[in-house]
Design a protein around this motif. Structure first.
Motif, PDB file in Angstrom:
ATOM      1  N   VAL A  86      35.669  45.286  18.109  1.00 44.86           N
ATOM      2  CA  VAL A  86      36.687  44.302  17.755  1.00 44.86           C
ATOM      3  C   VAL A  86      37.044  43.466  18.978  1.00 44.86           C
ATOM      4  N   CYS A 127      39.369  40.020  20.422  1.00 44.20           N
ATOM      5  CA  CYS A 127      40.515  39.143  20.140  1.00 44.20           C
ATOM      6  C   CYS A 127      40.494  37.933  21.073  1.00 44.20           C
ATOM      7  N   SER A 141      40.140  44.487  22.393  1.00 49.82           N
ATOM      8  CA  SER A 141      40.712  44.625  21.051  1.00 49.82           C
ATOM      9  C   SER A 141      42.234  44.677  21.074  1.00 49.82           C
ATOM     10  N   LEU A 153      47.280  45.521  16.141  1.00 52.14           N
ATOM     11  CA  LEU A 153      46.294  45.587  15.058  1.00 52.14           C
ATOM     12  C   LEU A 153      46.774  46.358  13.834  1.00 52.14           C
ATOM     13  N   TYR A 194      35.690  47.669   9.654  1.00 51.29           N
ATOM     14  CA  TYR A 194      36.191  46.376  10.092  1.00 51.29           C
ATOM     15  C   TYR A 194      36.806  45.566   8.952  1.00 51.29           C
ATOM     16  N   ARG A 237      40.533  44.227   9.061  1.00 52.83           N
ATOM     17  CA  ARG A 237      40.854  42.814   8.921  1.00 52.83           C
ATOM     18  C   ARG A 237      41.949  42.608   7.880  1.00 52.83           C
ATOM     19  N   TYR A 269      45.171  43.662   9.434  1.00 52.78           N
ATOM     20  CA  TYR A 269      45.608  42.671  10.409  1.00 52.78           C
ATOM     21  C   TYR A 269      46.241  41.463   9.718  1.00 52.78           C
ATOM     22  N   LYS A 317      51.253  40.299  16.128  1.00 49.38           N
ATOM     23  CA  LYS A 317      50.116  39.483  15.721  1.00 49.38           C
ATOM     24  C   LYS A 317      50.112  38.130  16.425  1.00 49.38           C
ATOM     25  N   ASN A 353      47.699  36.954  19.400  1.00 48.40           N
ATOM     26  CA  ASN A 353      46.296  36.554  19.250  1.00 48.40           C
ATOM     27  C   ASN A 353      46.165  35.447  18.215  1.00 48.40           C
ATOM     28  N   LEU A 402      40.641  36.970  15.535  1.00 49.20           N
ATOM     29  CA  LEU A 402      40.130  38.339  15.499  1.00 49.20           C
ATOM     30  C   LEU A 402      38.669  38.257  15.087  1.00 49.20           C
ATOM     31  N   HIS A 456      34.430  40.214  15.536  1.00 50.00           N
ATOM     32  CA  HIS A 456      33.739  41.498  15.671  1.00 50.00           C
ATOM     33  C   HIS A 456      32.268  41.256  15.969  1.00 50.00           C
TER      34      HIS A 456
END
Length: 377
Positions: A215, A217, A233, A264, A301, A305, A308, A315, A318, A321, A323
Motif C-alpha cells: 500500500v 500513499c 502506507s 487507514l 486491498y 480500499r 479507507y 484521511k 493523504n 491511496l 497499491h
C-alpha cells in the motif's frame, strides 16, 4: 579366570571407559569454550565497527539509494534480514524539556504567530502537538546471538519546535556568519544528536495486504511535513500524552498500530505481525524515525480500499491511496517510474527495500532494482 586377573581386567576396562568419557567431555567443554571465544571476538569486532562508524561524520554522501534514486535517508541500523526484537528497543525518557538557543527563538515565535493567524482567519493551520526530541542514540549488539539493540533517549518537545528548526536550518545566523545547519550540524554524528534540532520521531509502516499488495500513499498539501510526496502506507509521529500511557516511555509498536488505525482504519487485531526493520535520520529536515513492516492476516486491498473510503480519522493527511504487487520487480518498477520517481519521501523507498529483503532476499531485490533502472534508461 583367577579372581586377581579378573579384577585387573575390569579395572583396565573401567579406566579406559572413564578415560574415553572424560576425553569426550573435555572435548565438548573445549569446543564450547572455543565457540564462546569465537563469538566474543566477533562481538568485539562488531562493536569496534559500530564505534568506528559512530565516530565518522554523516554527510549526504552516506544516504540510502534505491538504484539510481538517491534519497536523504541515513540508515543508522537495520538491514531488513533480521527485524529488531521488541525487547531490544530501549526508550530512555528524560523529563527535561527541549530549550531553544536564543538565536533560534525568533523562528519559533514566527511559527506561532503564523499558525495563530491562519486559525483566526479560518485557514488550514498546523496545531502545536506535544511530541519528543531525540537527545541520545546508541547502537550495540546483545550477548552471543549478535542481535541489534537500539537505545534512544527522548525528551519533551513540541511540533512548533520541529517546524522552527526545519524552516531555519539553511538560514544564516548573523553573529556566527553560518547557517544553522553549518553551525550546529557540520560535522554531524548520528550518536550525538542535537536535541533542539531533533524534535521529530516518526514511525513509518509499510503495509502488505492479505493478497500481497504493498500500500502506497501520497501526502496531502495541508500537512506540515512532506506535502504532495509519495510515502509509506502509514506514518505517525510519537506524541506525548498518547504514546506514553501511564507515564511509561513511548512504545514504537503501539505508535505504528495507531498510524494504521488513524490513517487507514485498520485495527490492531487485523495485523498479523508488525516488525521494526531499521532506524533512520532524514538529513534534509533532520527528522528521526524507524521503518516498520506490517502484514494483514485477512484483509485484501479491495477491502482495505472500501474501509479507507469510509474516512478513517486522519484521511485528510493523504490525497491518494495506491497499491503495487509486493514482489521485487513490480515494486522496483513502481518506485523508479518517471511519473513519481522524484516525488518520494526518501523513507519510503528505503522501507520498501528492507521489507522486500525480509521476504525475498537481498540478491533478488537488488537485481530487480538494477533491471528497473536499465529499463528506465
Amino acid at each position: 579366570m583367577p579372581r586377581d586377573i579378573l579384577i585387573a581386567v575390569v579395572g583396565t576396562l573401567g579406566g579406559g571407559i572413564v578415560g574415553v568419557v572424560a576425553g569426550v567431555l573435555f572435548e565438548d567443554v573445549l569446543r564450547q569454550r572455543l565457540e564462546r571465544v569465537k563469538k566474543w571476538r566477533l562481538r568485539q569486532h562488531g562493536e569496534r565497527e559500530i564505534a568506528r562508524a559512530a565516530n565518522m561524520p554523516v554527510t549526504f554522501g552516506d544516504t540510502f539509494s534505491f538504484g539510481s534514486l538517491k534519497t536523504t535517508i541515513f540508515l543508522v541500523d537495520g538491514n531488513g534480514e533480521t527485524p529488531f526484537r521488541r525487547s531490544n528497543i530501549k526508550i530512555l525518557l528524560s523529563q527535561d524539556p527541549v530549550e531553544f538557543p536564543e538565536e533560534l527563538r525568533a523562528f519559533k515565535h514566527e511559527v506561532e504567530l503564523r499558525e495563530r493567524r491562519k486559525k483566526r482567519e479560518g485557514q488550514q493551520h498546523l496545531w502545536n502537538g506535544a511530541n519528543y526530541a531525540v537527545r541520545s542514540c546508541a547502537v550495540t549488539r546483545t550477548g552471543l546471538t549478535e542481535e541489534s539493540e537500539m537505545r534512544l533517549g527522548l525528551q519533551p518537545s513540541d511540533y512548533y519546535n520541529f517546524l522552527a528548526a526545519k524552516e531555519s536550518l539553511d538560514t544564516v545566523i548573523p553573529k556566527y556568519g553560518k547557517t544553522v545547519r553549518e553551525y550546529y550540524l557540520d560535522p554531524f554524528y548520528w550518536n550525538r544528536p542535537v536535541p533542539f534540532l531533533s524534535s521529530s520521531f516518526g514511525v513509518n509502516v509499510t503495509l502488505i495486504t492479505a493478497d500481497d499488495q504493498l500500500v502506497v500513499c501520497k501526502r496531502s498539501e495541508p500537512v506540515g511535513s512532506r506535502p504532495l510526496e509519495y510515502t509509506v502506507s502509514a506514518n505517525e509521529g510519537l506524541s506525548r500524552g498518547i504514546d506514553d500511557a501511564g507515564g511509561n516511555p513511548p512504545d514504537l509498536y503501539e505508535c505504528g498500530y495507531r498510524a494504521l488505525r488513524e490513517e487507514l482504519g485498520i485495527e490492531k487485531d487485523e495485523v498479523d505481525h508488525l516488525d521494526m526493520l531499521a532506524f533512520i535520520i532524514d538529513l534534509q529536515w533532520h527528522q528521526w524515525g524507524c521503518l516498520g513492516r506490517a502484514n494483514l492476516g485477512e484483509l485484501t486491498y479491495p477491502e482495505l480500499r472500501d474501509r479507507y473510503n469510509r474516512a478513517p480519522k486522519d484521511k485528510f493527511e493523504n490525497i491518494e491511496l495506491d497499491h503495487v504487487v509486493f514482489a521485487p520487480k513490480p515494486v522496483a518498477q513502481y518506485v523508479l517510474d518517471r511519473s513519481r520517481r522524484d516525488q518520494w519521501y526518501g523513507g519510503a523507498p528505503a522501507s520498501f527495500y528492507l521489507s522486500l529483503v525480509a521476504s525475498h532476499g537481498r540478491h533478488a531485490v537488488e537485481r530487480a532494482i538494477k533491471e528497473a533502472d536499465k529499463q528506465r534508461d
